[in-house]
Design a protein around this motif. Structure first.
Motif, PDB file in Angstrom:
ATOM      1  N   ASP A  85       0.752  -1.238  -0.137  1.00  0.00           N
ATOM      2  CA  ASP A  85       0.141   0.030  -0.109  1.00  0.00           C
ATOM      3  C   ASP A  85       0.772   1.074   0.009  1.00  0.00           C
ATOM      4  N   TYR A  86       2.085   1.153   0.559  1.00  0.00           N
ATOM      5  CA  TYR A  86       2.944   2.421   0.615  1.00  0.00           C
ATOM      6  C   TYR A  86       3.426   2.757  -0.743  1.00  0.00           C
ATOM      7  N   TYR A  87       3.650   1.994  -1.612  1.00  0.00           N
ATOM      8  CA  TYR A  87       4.173   2.483  -2.921  1.00  0.00           C
ATOM      9  C   TYR A  87       3.071   3.279  -3.618  1.00  0.00           C
ATOM     10  N   ALA A  88       1.834   2.903  -3.494  1.00  0.00           N
ATOM     11  CA  ALA A  88       0.812   3.825  -3.844  1.00  0.00           C
ATOM     12  C   ALA A  88       0.696   5.176  -2.989  1.00  0.00           C
ATOM     13  N   LEU A  89       0.741   4.889  -1.851  1.00  0.00           N
ATOM     14  CA  LEU A  89       0.576   6.119  -0.695  1.00  0.00           C
ATOM     15  C   LEU A  89       1.377   7.216  -1.052  1.00  0.00           C
ATOM     16  N   VAL A  90       2.936   6.683  -1.435  1.00  0.00           N
ATOM     17  CA  VAL A  90       3.985   7.462  -1.663  1.00  0.00           C
ATOM     18  C   VAL A  90       3.854   8.434  -3.098  1.00  0.00           C
ATOM     19  N   LYS A  91       3.126   7.759  -3.909  1.00  0.00           N
ATOM     20  CA  LYS A  91       2.895   8.648  -5.021  1.00  0.00           C
ATOM     21  C   LYS A  91       1.400   9.305  -5.142  1.00  0.00           C
ATOM     22  N   SER A  92       0.946   9.134  -3.892  1.00  0.00           N
ATOM     23  CA  SER A  92      -0.486  10.015  -3.921  1.00  0.00           C
ATOM     24  C   SER A  92      -0.132  11.637  -3.619  1.00  0.00           C
ATOM     25  N   LEU A  95      -0.312  12.905  -0.121  1.00  0.00           N
ATOM     26  CA  LEU A  95       0.771  12.856   1.050  1.00  0.00           C
ATOM     27  C   LEU A  95       1.092  14.292   1.216  1.00  0.00           C
ATOM     28  N   LYS A  96       1.191  15.126   0.318  1.00  0.00           N
ATOM     29  CA  LYS A  96       1.619  16.511   0.470  1.00  0.00           C
ATOM     30  C   LYS A  96       0.737  17.190   1.548  1.00  0.00           C
ATOM     31  N   GLU A  97      -0.481  16.777   1.804  1.00  0.00           N
ATOM     32  CA  GLU A  97      -1.350  17.624   2.502  1.00  0.00           C
ATOM     33  C   GLU A  97      -1.550  16.690   3.674  1.00  0.00           C
ATOM     34  N   TYR A  98      -0.762  15.632   3.961  1.00  0.00           N
ATOM     35  CA  TYR A  98      -0.819  14.917   5.151  1.00  0.00           C
ATOM     36  C   TYR A  98       0.008  15.382   6.284  1.00  0.00           C
ATOM     37  N   PRO A  99      -0.435  15.477   7.468  1.00  0.00           N
ATOM     38  CA  PRO A  99       0.252  16.142   8.635  1.00  0.00           C
ATOM     39  C   PRO A  99       0.952  15.080   9.251  1.00  0.00           C
ATOM     40  N   LEU A 100       2.300  15.223   9.312  1.00  0.00           N
ATOM     41  CA  LEU A 100       3.211  13.868   9.870  1.00  0.00           C
ATOM     42  C   LEU A 100       3.989  14.632  10.904  1.00  0.00           C
ATOM     43  N   ASN A 101       4.446  13.667  11.964  1.00  0.00           N
ATOM     44  CA  ASN A 101       5.254  14.398  12.901  1.00  0.00           C
ATOM     45  C   ASN A 101       6.828  14.810  12.399  1.00  0.00           C
ATOM     46  N   GLU A 102       7.442  15.175  13.033  1.00  0.00           N
ATOM     47  CA  GLU A 102       8.879  15.544  12.648  1.00  0.00           C
ATOM     48  C   GLU A 102       9.748  14.466  11.880  1.00  0.00           C
ATOM     49  N   SER A 103       9.638  13.174  12.381  1.00  0.00           N
ATOM     50  CA  SER A 103      10.256  12.032  11.927  1.00  0.00           C
ATOM     51  C   SER A 103       9.789  11.742  10.805  1.00  0.00           C
ATOM     52  N   GLY A 104       8.413  11.319  10.855  1.00  0.00           N
ATOM     53  CA  GLY A 104       7.623  10.989   9.474  1.00  0.00           C
ATOM     54  C   GLY A 104       7.646   9.327   9.402  1.00  0.00           C
ATOM     55  N   TRP A 105       7.987   9.002  10.593  1.00  0.00           N
ATOM     56  CA  TRP A 105       8.053   7.205  10.415  1.00  0.00           C
ATOM     57  C   TRP A 105       6.817   6.874  10.744  1.00  0.00           C
ATOM     58  N   THR A 106       6.312   5.861  10.074  1.00  0.00           N
ATOM     59  CA  THR A 106       4.947   5.297  10.088  1.00  0.00           C
ATOM     60  C   THR A 106       5.106   3.723  10.316  1.00  0.00           C
ATOM     61  N   ALA A 119       7.947  -5.155  13.065  1.00  0.00           N
ATOM     62  CA  ALA A 119       7.339  -4.778  11.797  1.00  0.00           C
ATOM     63  C   ALA A 119       7.929  -3.806  10.710  1.00  0.00           C
ATOM     64  N   TYR A 120       7.573  -3.456   9.691  1.00  0.00           N
ATOM     65  CA  TYR A 120       8.011  -2.511   8.842  1.00  0.00           C
ATOM     66  C   TYR A 120       7.756  -1.432   9.156  1.00  0.00           C
ATOM     67  N   THR A 121       8.559  -0.423   8.905  1.00  0.00           N
ATOM     68  CA  THR A 121       8.152   0.939   8.907  1.00  0.00           C
ATOM     69  C   THR A 121       8.635   1.579   7.664  1.00  0.00           C
ATOM     70  N   ILE A 122       8.041   2.779   7.553  1.00  0.00           N
ATOM     71  CA  ILE A 122       8.421   3.806   6.222  1.00  0.00           C
ATOM     72  C   ILE A 122       8.480   5.030   6.624  1.00  0.00           C
ATOM     73  N   ASN A 123       9.462   5.938   6.145  1.00  0.00           N
ATOM     74  CA  ASN A 123       9.384   7.313   6.265  1.00  0.00           C
ATOM     75  C   ASN A 123       8.826   7.900   5.302  1.00  0.00           C
ATOM     76  N   LEU A 124       7.395   8.587   5.543  1.00  0.00           N
ATOM     77  CA  LEU A 124       6.780   9.226   4.483  1.00  0.00           C
ATOM     78  C   LEU A 124       7.196  10.571   3.949  1.00  0.00           C
ATOM     79  N   LYS A 125       8.345  11.029   4.702  1.00  0.00           N
ATOM     80  CA  LYS A 125       8.759  12.328   4.459  1.00  0.00           C
ATOM     81  C   LYS A 125       9.953  12.182   3.316  1.00  0.00           C
ATOM     82  N   SER A 126      10.366  10.871   3.361  1.00  0.00           N
ATOM     83  CA  SER A 126      11.770  10.343   2.716  1.00  0.00           C
ATOM     84  C   SER A 126      11.661   8.799   2.393  1.00  0.00           C
TER      85      SER A 126
END
Length: 147
Positions: A85-92, A95-106, A119-126
């Motif tokens: 799902d993250y591959y689609a979310l990263v292209k979305s 994501l530009k409008e999504y509020p993330l904390n400083e780290s961006g890890w989800t 479990a896996y994590t991904i940094n949506l900011k990078s």
């Protein structure tokens, strides 16, 4: 007979008008990329993803439980995104409008195949690598649904 033709013509004209209005509205939603639905959700029609407008910090187990019990905008099929799902979310564009904390890890719902306490994590900011973390750690929790 003429009255029936006139009535039929009116119905056809109204139906055609409604279809055209629907097409214009649908194409404008696609053109915007990300639509804020005004109900706590963002919709990316191109990638067919709806995202909860806010995230929250949590451990993996609680994140999974809370997300699966959410009812937002009349939908109850919310879940934590998997690695796929993250591959689609990263292209979305949402994501530009999504509020993330400083780290961006989800959190990802995908568990480490070698150790189910991680479990896996991904940094949506990078977005790049998907490291694993212990499920008792705290990361951002995102809720999505596909349609």
């Amino acid at each position: 007979m003429q009255r029936n033709i006139k009535t039929h013509t009116t119905i056809v004209a109204i139906t055609l008008t409604l279809c055209l209005v629907g097409m214009v509205m649908t194409s404008s939603a696609f053109a915007q990329g990300c639509v804020n639905n005004g109900d706590g959700t963002l919709t990316d029609a191109k990638n067919r993803i709806m995202v909860r407008e806010s995230c929250w910090p949590d451990n993996w187990e609680s994140c999974m439980q809370v997300t699966s019990s959410l009812v937002i905008a009349g939908y109850s099929d919310w879940r934590v995104p998997s690695n796929d799902d993250y591959y689609a979310l990263v292209k979305s564009p949402c994501l530009k409008e999504y509020p993330l904390n400083e780290s961006g890890w989800t959190w990802s719902s995908t568990t480490d195949p070698h150790d189910d306490t991680y479990a896996y994590t991904i940094n949506l900011k990078s977005p790049a690598a998907m490291p694993i973390e212990h499920k008792k750690d705290t990361n951002e929790c995102i809720a999505i649904r596909k349609f």
